[in-house]
Motif scaffolding. Structure first.
Motif, PDB file in Angstrom:
ATOM      1  N   LEU A   3       0.903  -1.078  -0.071  1.00 20.63           N
ATOM      2  CA  LEU A   3       0.083   0.109  -0.069  1.00 20.63           C
ATOM      3  C   LEU A   3       0.855   1.359   0.118  1.00 20.63           C
ATOM      4  CD1 LEU A   3      -2.817  -1.032   2.592  1.00 20.63           C
ATOM      5  CD2 LEU A   3      -2.945  -0.649   0.111  1.00 20.63           C
ATOM      6  N   ALA A   4       1.924   1.130   0.807  1.00 16.48           N
ATOM      7  CA  ALA A   4       2.725   2.291   0.828  1.00 16.48           C
ATOM      8  C   ALA A   4       3.640   2.492  -0.435  1.00 16.48           C
ATOM      9  CB  ALA A   4       3.772   2.173   1.766  1.00 16.48           C
ATOM     10  N   ASP A   5       3.855   1.566  -1.237  1.00 11.21           N
ATOM     11  CA  ASP A   5       4.297   1.694  -2.707  1.00 11.21           C
ATOM     12  C   ASP A   5       3.280   2.226  -3.597  1.00 11.21           C
ATOM     13  OD1 ASP A   5       6.936   0.542  -2.092  1.00 11.21           O
ATOM     14  OD2 ASP A   5       6.322  -1.370  -2.522  1.00 11.21           O
ATOM     15  N   HIS A   9       3.457   5.876  -5.556  1.00 12.32           N
ATOM     16  CA  HIS A   9       3.462   5.880  -7.071  1.00 12.32           C
ATOM     17  C   HIS A   9       2.295   6.654  -7.449  1.00 12.32           C
ATOM     18  CE1 HIS A   9       2.891   4.604 -11.414  1.00 12.32           C
ATOM     19  NE2 HIS A   9       1.870   4.185 -11.140  1.00 12.32           N
ATOM     20  N   ASP A  10       1.065   6.421  -6.861  1.00 13.92           N
ATOM     21  CA  ASP A  10      -0.090   7.551  -7.326  1.00 13.92           C
ATOM     22  C   ASP A  10       0.426   9.071  -7.038  1.00 13.92           C
ATOM     23  OD1 ASP A  10      -2.612   5.510  -5.914  1.00 13.92           O
ATOM     24  OD2 ASP A  10      -1.395   5.155  -7.889  1.00 13.92           O
ATOM     25  N   LYS A  11       1.225   9.353  -5.879  1.00 11.30           N
ATOM     26  CA  LYS A  11       1.610  10.663  -5.796  1.00 11.30           C
ATOM     27  C   LYS A  11       2.611  11.164  -6.625  1.00 11.30           C
ATOM     28  CE  LYS A  11       3.309  13.710  -2.155  1.00 11.30           C
ATOM     29  NZ  LYS A  11       3.712  13.786  -0.811  1.00 11.30           N
TER      30      LYS A  11
END
Length: 72
Positions: A3-5, A9-11
């Motif tokens: 989830l952190a990755d 990535h989304d940011k």
């Protein structure tokens, strides 16, 4: 992918563009007003293009190749 990755990535993938005009998607003429405005801008030398903002239910005329990374 964790989830952190995915969040990182989304940011990093999110970009902003300068909006020159917007037309509601429910406009009786559809995207034509946005397309006409973009054509006028391109004729004046402004690199404009039309994109659809699905979340906002509108057509946007934006500057092409003027993407700025969001740093928030």
């Amino acid at each position: 992918m964790t989830l952190a990755d995915q969040a990182a990535h989304d940011k990093a993938s999110h970009v902003r563009r300068r909006i020159l005009a917007e037309v509601p998607a429910g406009n009786p003429r559809g995207s034509w007003p946005a397309e006409e405005f973009a054509a006028e801008q391109r004729a004046a030398g402004v690199p404009a293009e039309v994109v659809m903002d699905l979340a906002g239910d509108r057509f946007l005329v934006v500057l092409r190749n003027q993407q700025l990374a969001v740093t928030s």
